[in-house]
Design an enzyme around this catalytic site. Sequence first.
Site, PDB file in Angstrom:
ATOM      1  N   ASN A   1       2.679  40.909  43.027  1.00  0.00           N
ATOM      2  CA  ASN A   1       2.136  42.068  43.730  1.00  0.00           C
ATOM      3  C   ASN A   1       3.077  43.238  43.524  1.00  0.00           C
ATOM      4  O   ASN A   1       4.067  43.397  44.238  1.00  0.00           O
ATOM      5  CB  ASN A   1       1.966  41.742  45.212  1.00  0.00           C
ATOM      6  N   GLU A   2       2.769  44.038  42.519  1.00  0.00           N
ATOM      7  CA  GLU A   2       3.621  45.144  42.128  1.00  0.00           C
ATOM      8  C   GLU A   2       3.476  46.313  43.107  1.00  0.00           C
ATOM      9  O   GLU A   2       2.563  46.331  43.944  1.00  0.00           O
ATOM     10  CB  GLU A   2       3.258  45.601  40.708  1.00  0.00           C
ATOM     11  N   PRO A   3       4.368  47.322  43.026  1.00  0.00           N
ATOM     12  CA  PRO A   3       4.231  48.507  43.874  1.00  0.00           C
ATOM     13  C   PRO A   3       2.824  49.090  43.788  1.00  0.00           C
ATOM     14  O   PRO A   3       2.242  49.194  42.706  1.00  0.00           O
ATOM     15  CB  PRO A   3       5.272  49.468  43.272  1.00  0.00           C
TER      16      PRO A   3
END
Length: 660
Positions: A183-185
């Site tokens: 879950n990236e920025p």
Amino acid sequence: MENQIFQFGRELNEVQLYYQPVDEFDKTVKTRYEKMSADIFRNAGAGANWVAGEIANLIKRKAAAGEQCILGLATGATPIGVYTELVRMHKEEALSFKNVITFNLDEYYPMLNGSAQSYNFYMDDVLFNHIDIPRDQVHVPNGEIDKEGIFNYCKQYEALIDSFGGIDLQILGIGRTGHIGFNEPGSQLDSQTRLIMLDALTRRDAAKDFNGLTKVPKAAITMGVGTIFKAKRVLLMAWGEGKASIVKKALEESQCDAVPASYLQRHRDVKFVLDVPAASELTRVKNPWLVGNVEWNRYWIRKAVVWLCNKLEKPILKLTNRDYNDNGLSELLAWYGSAYEVNIKVFNDLQHTITGWPGGKPDADDTYRPERALPANKKVLVFSPHPDDDVISMGGTLKRLVDQKHEVHVAYQTSGNIAVADDEAVRYLSFVKSFTRSHDTNEGNLQDVIEDIRKFLLENKKPGGIDTPDVRRMKSLIRRGEAKAACRYVGIRSKNIHFLDLPFYETGMVKKNPIGERDVQIIVNLLRKVKPNQIFAAGDWSDPHGTHRVCWEGIYQALQIVKDEDWLDDCYIWLYRGAWQEWDLDEIQMAVPISPEELQNKRNAILRHQTQMESAPFMGDDSRLFWQRSEDRNRTTANLFNKLGLSEYEAIEAFVRYNV
């Protein structure tokens, strides 16, 4: 107390981050800045064992109640110690996994499940193949799903987790972007299992596992933040200085989608499990005077004064009583009565770390020098994890030691063969092939070997594939040649160059074996042969599973074996850092100034390592070449000294002393 704190003589401490008592970071310390619970362990191994113990206890409780235990599992370097301990518990303590159902966080996409870089392969390799868990109770996202079917596949994965009542315990790592899972920025709090594009930094961090950035997949299937939030309990682990800044953001700053791990502040039962380096940026560790009382000693006084100087952008000798009082350091003034008294002592303390004589200055008073004067001509043994770390990290000091007539030995601990790009190897092959043909050597067998290697590299090697033994030998020889050239340039004699080729490294993969008895004995043999008066070794341990850290572990174990031998009584051990990080100013115990000419010589030595220029597979997330990183780091250190009001130098190489 005063003299004891500021005497720079022989009673130097170890690296501060690695000798702090564990109870100095326990729950009794005020944590007013932290928005989640965090436990700090002395090292990654202790933290991993604690997490494994929590998992084992949960499994046993569930089994005793006749219930299934639903575990959410992570991958990567961080949880390896946990899985190692769980396997040990299964084999030695009869811990059974028959009631366990697992769901892994993520998988690269697209990715063949049998690929050495896949998380399916990883989980089998580190855990599932070694325990008694039924295979139908193991769930890892499938990187082979057709893109058209991914949406439904992700919905089914989510539904399957829900069908078991959700995850009982989810373990996590944290990426340097703040990602949990993948879950990236930008990921939202209610996000579910889905396909996601990977951040550029995440891909650069993964490049070492794929032998280059271009081979890293651009996407991944991941549980969402919302999926993770359904877990009844969450344990997030982080090891090493490389994670320190993002851990601080997640724990101490407000929650935001730019740091997905910060969303965990809303979870009802979450704990961060950190080693001391990963916790090093937390306020209670870095600036404890801001959260409570401090038992002031030489280290903390220097650290506090340097911090104050940097905050106010003032040199040491210009700090005032008001500066101390306004910034939480009034207690320090109470010990000494005035800013002047503290300032002059810290100034002198830092001044005494600076020396142009890294091997000690003959016929000089060495009371306040970092190195002793005698013996005047020392035997110096420099350990270099890879064949270029010596010149990258301390090339100026290395040349200075040679020029000052010390007997300098360099020991290259590993071959470094996996850091030679295939294109570089082919270039060398072309030269050898042309050379042997032009000289009509009738080396038919050699030509066959060359052709086999060429065909493997250009036609048969799969992305991230393991090199054949012949290829590894050739790449090792390439790096040996470069190391010898760099040594010749700084004046080290050929007979004093030692290639240890420690066996733990020779897997052909990024993943290495643990340090073993053979590795340690090789180091012991060299120590007993040279019997050095000085040892220099790599102290950049930000990655607890990196080669530098493992190489240090080998040295450490060897030193424990020889610690009672007479020669070690007269041996100082200095730790350097290299292309990845530098010692903080308040930690430095020997600072060696480097002139512009010496810095150019250092660059020339680094440039002898031609395969580690633009085409090197393991450059990390820094676009600068190694010589550029090294020069910038050394200049920055000199500039920091100068800002504190000390002498101005072109560059400085820094060291911390380690006590056995």
